[in-house]
Enzyme design. Structure first.
Site, PDB file in Angstrom:
ATOM      1  N   ASP A 143      -2.025   9.639 -10.214  1.00 50.50           N
ATOM      2  CA  ASP A 143      -2.091   8.489 -11.145  1.00 50.50           C
ATOM      3  C   ASP A 143      -0.703   8.145 -11.687  1.00 50.50           C
ATOM      4  OD1 ASP A 143      -4.762   8.212 -10.831  1.00 50.50           O
ATOM      5  OD2 ASP A 143      -5.331   8.845 -12.856  1.00 50.50           O
ATOM      6  N   ASP A 183       0.858  -1.192   0.000  1.00 51.81           N
ATOM      7  CA  ASP A 183       0.000   0.000   0.000  1.00 51.81           C
ATOM      8  C   ASP A 183       0.898   1.246   0.000  1.00 51.81           C
ATOM      9  OD1 ASP A 183      -3.114   0.723   0.885  1.00 51.81           O
ATOM     10  OD2 ASP A 183      -1.633   2.217   1.537  1.00 51.81           O
ATOM     11  N   GLU A 205      -4.784   2.492  -4.193  1.00 51.45           N
ATOM     12  CA  GLU A 205      -3.325   2.576  -4.058  1.00 51.45           C
ATOM     13  C   GLU A 205      -2.793   1.318  -3.388  1.00 51.45           C
ATOM     14  OE1 GLU A 205      -5.256   2.942  -1.227  1.00 51.45           O
ATOM     15  OE2 GLU A 205      -3.603   3.922  -0.148  1.00 51.45           O
ATOM     16  N   ASN A 242      -2.228  13.277  -3.682  1.00 53.49           N
ATOM     17  CA  ASN A 242      -3.377  13.670  -4.506  1.00 53.49           C
ATOM     18  C   ASN A 242      -3.822  15.087  -4.187  1.00 53.49           C
ATOM     19  OD1 ASN A 242      -4.066  11.624  -6.263  1.00 53.49           O
ATOM     20  ND2 ASN A 242      -5.234  10.498  -4.749  1.00 53.49           N
TER      21      ASN A 242
HETATM   22  N1  LIG Z   1      -4.707   9.420  -8.117  1.00 53.15           N
HETATM   23  C1  LIG Z   1      -5.419   8.393  -7.651  1.00 53.15           C
HETATM   24  N2  LIG Z   1      -5.739   8.362  -6.339  1.00 53.15           N
HETATM   25  C2  LIG Z   1      -6.448   7.306  -5.881  1.00 53.15           C
HETATM   26  C3  LIG Z   1      -6.867   6.269  -6.726  1.00 53.15           C
HETATM   27  N3  LIG Z   1      -7.548   5.380  -5.984  1.00 53.15           N
HETATM   28  C4  LIG Z   1      -7.560   5.834  -4.707  1.00 53.15           C
HETATM   29  N4  LIG Z   1      -6.883   7.006  -4.641  1.00 53.15           N
HETATM   30  C5  LIG Z   1      -6.643   7.856  -3.472  1.00 53.15           C
HETATM   31  O1  LIG Z   1      -5.754   7.212  -2.578  1.00 53.15           O
HETATM   32  C6  LIG Z   1      -5.886   7.858  -1.308  1.00 53.15           C
HETATM   33  C7  LIG Z   1      -5.778   6.827  -0.205  1.00 53.15           C
HETATM   34  O2  LIG Z   1      -5.719   7.499   0.978  1.00 53.15           O
HETATM   35  P1  LIG Z   1      -5.869   6.844   2.396  1.00 53.15           P
HETATM   36  O3  LIG Z   1      -6.537   5.498   2.281  1.00 53.15           O
HETATM   37  O4  LIG Z   1      -6.481   7.841   3.305  1.00 53.15           O
HETATM   38  O5  LIG Z   1      -4.417   6.508   2.852  1.00 53.15           O
HETATM   39  P2  LIG Z   1      -3.046   7.250   2.707  1.00 53.15           P
HETATM   40  O6  LIG Z   1      -3.151   8.724   2.607  1.00 53.15           O
HETATM   41  O7  LIG Z   1      -2.318   6.587   1.566  1.00 53.15           O
HETATM   42  O8  LIG Z   1      -2.354   6.904   4.070  1.00 53.15           O
HETATM   43  P3  LIG Z   1      -1.838   5.528   4.640  1.00 53.15           P
HETATM   44  O9  LIG Z   1      -2.387   4.413   3.784  1.00 53.15           O
HETATM   45  O10 LIG Z   1      -2.360   5.459   6.026  1.00 53.15           O
HETATM   46  O11 LIG Z   1      -0.360   5.575   4.593  1.00 53.15           O
HETATM   47  C8  LIG Z   1      -7.228   8.592  -1.336  1.00 53.15           C
HETATM   48  O12 LIG Z   1      -6.976   9.970  -1.407  1.00 53.15           O
HETATM   49  C9  LIG Z   1      -7.866   8.125  -2.627  1.00 53.15           C
HETATM   50  O13 LIG Z   1      -8.662   9.134  -3.239  1.00 53.15           O
HETATM   51  C10 LIG Z   1      -6.528   6.352  -8.122  1.00 53.15           C
HETATM   52  O14 LIG Z   1      -6.852   5.495  -8.933  1.00 53.15           O
HETATM   53  N5  LIG Z   1      -5.808   7.437  -8.522  1.00 53.15           N
END
Ligand SMILES: Nc1nc2c(ncn2[C@@H]2O[C@H](COP(=O)(O)OP(=O)(O)OP(=O)(O)O)[C@@H](O)[C@H]2O)c(=O)[nH]1
Length: 299
Positions: free
Chosen positions: A192, A175, A218, A183
């Site tokens: 992306d 992850d 992600e 983002n």
């Molecule tokens: N650009 C992009 N962002 C995505 C996609 N799918 C999910 N996301 C974003 O990935 C982010 C995941 O954030 P969180 O689950 O809060 O976790 P994090 O900020 O990575 O923090 P931790 O996992 O705790 O380290 C969210 O902002 C989603 O909108 C995608 O296909 N493209």
């Protein structure tokens, strides 16, 4: 007519002949064109393939009307042949129930219970069409890794195979750390691009028999056949380091991106996709809660 030689036939004629027998293509495939597993394909190379309901079949069709091992298809010199493997409802080719072996020709329809497959020579345009559809159905458009649905199907198959042959198998779930701020700061397109590059690193590190997939926004998964926990941990460490060392510049601004990885291996209480994934997920959760940018092994 003047100038026309009517006595002698001077017209160039193309000589048609049957020519040499066209050899069967080196590889052909069968595609499910009706019923369960629609669009799934299996190539028929040098080794025979078994079509059946069992997850470890070369072409697995999990439908009750299909026997665990329904039929076998193989290349035989310049031809392809099919044999029913004793299925209760038999195997039909172009609607005729086969007895013993039967030859297959391009376009033949093979009926197994309520499902229909089509036999296609590899050089046919239709095979390319099915290939494209198959790619779209099984791959994630952003990273071109396998998508979650296909990963799930393949993982079931690999786990069944590993258990049957008492072989090791490990699962890594990866992850991206703190991806939301990426983002938020640089926009979804830059996010992306980061995911695409991480996907490329995952693919670079995977061996041919590994199954790399993007299983969520992600979140990535890697199934590692023939890998125990020790080997999987070494692999995951290399991947984690490669991501941490890669130069990312979302929105043109250099930024360190890291990943956390959870690992689990097949074993007692870890003998299905769901238990294996839950164990790898729990290890990932620990990697996150203990600071991120680390690999944790299920214990
Ligand atoms: N650009 C992009 N962002 C995505 C996609 N799918 C999910 N996301 C974003 O990935 C982010 C995941 O954030 P969180 O689950 O809060 O976790 P994090 O900020 O990575 O923090 P931790 O996992 O705790 O380290 C969210 O902002 C989603 O909108 C995608 O296909 N493209």
């Amino acid at each position: 007519m003047p100038g026309m030689d009517t006595d002698h036939d001077t017209t160039q004629r193309t000589a048609f002949s049957d020519g040499p027998l066209r050899p069967a293509p080196r590889s052909a495939c069968v595609v499910v064109i009706h019923g369960e597993s629609l669009g799934r394909r299996a190539d028929i190379g040098d080794a025979p393939i078994v079509v059946g309901r069992a997850p470890e079949s070369d072409l697995s069709i999990p439908h009750r009307s299909v026997s665990r091992e329904h039929c076998r298809i193989w290349r035989d010199g310049n031809a392809y042949r099919i044999r029913d493997l004793g299925a209760t409802n038999g195997t039909r080719v172009n609607d005729c129930r086969i007895q013993g072996d039967a030859a297959l020709a391009d376009g033949d329809q093979i009926t197994l219970g309520e499902c229909i497959l089509k036999f296609i020579s590899q050089d046919s345009v239709e095979a390319q069409y099915h290939e494209e559809i198959y790619q779209l159905a099984t791959h994630d458009a952003l990273t071109e890794l396998y998508n979650r649905r296909h990963f799930t199907e393949m993982a079931d198959k690999e786990i069944a195979r590993a258990i049957r042959h008492a072989r090791p198998l490990a699962l890594c779930i990866l992850d991206v750390d703190l991806f939301k701020p990426v983002n938020d700061r640089y926009g979804h397109n830059s996010g992306d691009e980061v995911l695409r590059r991480i996907g490329a690193l995952v693919r670079q590190h995977a061996r041919g028999e590994d199954l790399p997939a993007r299983i969520g926004g992600e979140e990535f998964a890697l199934l590692l056949p023939e890998c125990d926990l020790v080997a999987a941990t070494a692999f995951a460490e290399r991947l984690r380091e490669a991501v941490a060392a890669a130069a990312f510049a979302p929105g043109g601004e250099p930024r360190r991106i890291t990943v956390s990885i959870g690992i689990a291996a097949l074993g007692f209480g870890r003998d299905s996709r769901s238990t294996l994934m839950a164990a790898a997920d729990a290890a990932l959760y620990r990697a996150k809660s203990e600071g991120r940018n680390r690999v944790y092994v299920d214990s």
